[in-house]
Scaffold this motif. Structure first.
Motif, PDB file in Angstrom:
ATOM      1  N   ALA A   1      -3.482 -47.827 -61.529  1.00 25.95           N
ATOM      2  CA  ALA A   1      -4.326 -46.780 -62.117  1.00 25.95           C
ATOM      3  C   ALA A   1      -4.885 -47.231 -63.462  1.00 25.95           C
ATOM      4  CB  ALA A   1      -3.520 -45.494 -62.272  1.00 25.95           C
TER       5      ALA A   1
ATOM      6  N   LYS B   1      -7.534 -50.418 -62.466  1.00 19.29           N
ATOM      7  CA  LYS B   1      -8.515 -50.378 -61.381  1.00 19.29           C
ATOM      8  C   LYS B   1      -9.954 -50.402 -61.879  1.00 19.29           C
ATOM      9  CE  LYS B   1      -8.563 -45.430 -60.554  1.00 19.29           C
ATOM     10  NZ  LYS B   1      -8.461 -44.400 -59.550  1.00 19.29           N
TER      11      LYS B   1
ATOM     12  N   GLN C   1     -15.442 -51.789 -57.507  1.00 21.04           N
ATOM     13  CA  GLN C   1     -15.459 -50.504 -58.199  1.00 21.04           C
ATOM     14  C   GLN C   1     -16.014 -49.361 -57.361  1.00 21.04           C
ATOM     15  OE1 GLN C   1     -16.381 -50.506 -62.234  1.00 21.04           O
ATOM     16  NE2 GLN C   1     -14.849 -52.055 -62.587  1.00 21.04           N
TER      17      GLN C   1
ATOM     18  N   SER D   1     -14.906 -48.576 -54.476  1.00 22.01           N
ATOM     19  CA  SER D   1     -13.817 -48.016 -53.679  1.00 22.01           C
ATOM     20  C   SER D   1     -12.474 -48.488 -54.239  1.00 22.01           C
ATOM     21  CB  SER D   1     -13.972 -48.477 -52.227  1.00 22.01           C
ATOM     22  OG  SER D   1     -12.807 -48.239 -51.503  1.00 22.01           O
ATOM     23  N   ASP D   2     -11.561 -47.558 -54.385  1.00 23.32           N
ATOM     24  CA  ASP D   2     -10.223 -47.928 -54.848  1.00 23.32           C
ATOM     25  C   ASP D   2      -9.493 -48.776 -53.818  1.00 23.32           C
ATOM     26  OD1 ASP D   2     -10.557 -46.644 -57.261  1.00 23.32           O
ATOM     27  OD2 ASP D   2      -9.511 -44.824 -56.659  1.00 23.32           O
TER      28      ASP D   2
ATOM     29  N   SER E   1     -10.513 -52.289 -54.563  1.00 21.37           N
ATOM     30  CA  SER E   1      -9.805 -52.711 -55.780  1.00 21.37           C
ATOM     31  C   SER E   1      -8.336 -52.962 -55.476  1.00 21.37           C
ATOM     32  CB  SER E   1      -9.929 -51.641 -56.869  1.00 21.37           C
ATOM     33  OG  SER E   1     -11.266 -51.479 -57.264  1.00 21.37           O
ATOM     34  N   GLY E   2      -7.755 -52.125 -54.628  1.00 21.85           N
ATOM     35  CA  GLY E   2      -6.356 -52.289 -54.240  1.00 21.85           C
ATOM     36  C   GLY E   2      -6.107 -53.598 -53.520  1.00 21.85           C
TER      37      GLY E   2
ATOM     38  N   GLY F   1      -4.871 -47.800 -52.629  1.00 18.89           N
ATOM     39  CA  GLY F   1      -6.236 -47.438 -52.991  1.00 18.89           C
ATOM     40  C   GLY F   1      -6.811 -46.324 -52.138  1.00 18.89           C
TER      41      GLY F   1
ATOM     42  N   PHE G   1      -5.568 -43.090 -53.486  1.00 18.22           N
ATOM     43  CA  PHE G   1      -6.298 -42.771 -54.716  1.00 18.22           C
ATOM     44  C   PHE G   1      -7.707 -42.277 -54.373  1.00 18.22           C
ATOM     45  CE2 PHE G   1      -2.931 -44.725 -57.007  1.00 18.22           C
ATOM     46  CZ  PHE G   1      -3.082 -44.392 -58.350  1.00 18.22           C
ATOM     47  N   ASP G   2      -8.392 -42.966 -53.447  1.00 21.03           N
ATOM     48  CA  ASP G   2      -9.731 -42.528 -53.031  1.00 21.03           C
ATOM     49  C   ASP G   2      -9.695 -41.118 -52.446  1.00 21.03           C
ATOM     50  OD1 ASP G   2     -11.442 -44.595 -53.755  1.00 21.03           O
ATOM     51  OD2 ASP G   2     -11.218 -45.657 -51.847  1.00 21.03           O
TER      52      ASP G   2
END
Length: 174
Positions: free
Chosen positions: A101, A104, A110, A112-113, A116-117, A160, A163-164
């Motif tokens: 968190a 990221k 950037q 999509s989390d 990034s994950g 991710g 988180f999304d």
């Protein structure tokens, strides 16, 4: 001389204070922590499936989690593999999602989390592959490296995705 300041109110000033108060509230912080823990749980569960596949191929052993029990000095007092996996799960649910968190915004993907994950999981793998190496060689070493990398990428994608999911919820402040 009279007062020359305009009497027009700035609607953005009130909105930003409300957003800041919501972001800094204890409920908001706890909610973000729950989202991170849920993402870590999902990611660790997905990662465990890949570890079980690696174990079935003979390149990784779930009993290697006993290393963590030994590191905290509980060897001989508790079921070593179980406690080691619980420690591993705790790491996957709390410090790693918190770090994700925090970082990221600086990771590639950037939009999509989950993307990034992927990069976050790949970076985490570099420590895992060395810490849990148990003498594999030849093809087993290659499979160990590839499958543990895949496990970490899957962890990052799962983290991710959670988180999304919560970021797009209308009542979420993540």
């Amino acid at each position: 001389m009279g007062d020359t300041t305009p009497s027009i109110e700035d609607p953005m000033a009130e909105e930003s204070v409300t957003d800041a108060e919501e972001f800094d509230s204890l409920a908001g912080i706890v909610a973000d922590g729950v989202v991170g823990a849920a993402g870590g749980l999902v990611g660790t569960a997905m990662m465990s499936v890949v570890f079980l596949i690696a174990q079935s191929l003979g390149v990784f052993s779930i009993s290697d989690f006993a290393i963590l029990t030994e590191l905290v000095g509980l060897s001989g007092y508790v079921p070593e593999v179980l406690v080691g996996f619980i420690i591993f799960l705790g790491g996957g649910m709390f410090p790693w999602p918190l770090l994700f968190a925090s970082l990221k915004a600086y990771l590639p993907g950037q939009s999509s989390d989950a993307v990034s994950g992927t990069f976050f999981g790949g970076a985490m793998w570099t420590g895992f592959v060395l810490a849990f190496y148990t003498g594999q060689s030849g093809i087993a070493l290659g499979l160990y490296a590839v499958l543990t990398l895949l496990a970490h990428v899957v962890y990052g994608v799962g983290l991710g995705m959670v988180f999304d999911y919560f970021a797009t919820r209308p009542d979420s402040i993540v």
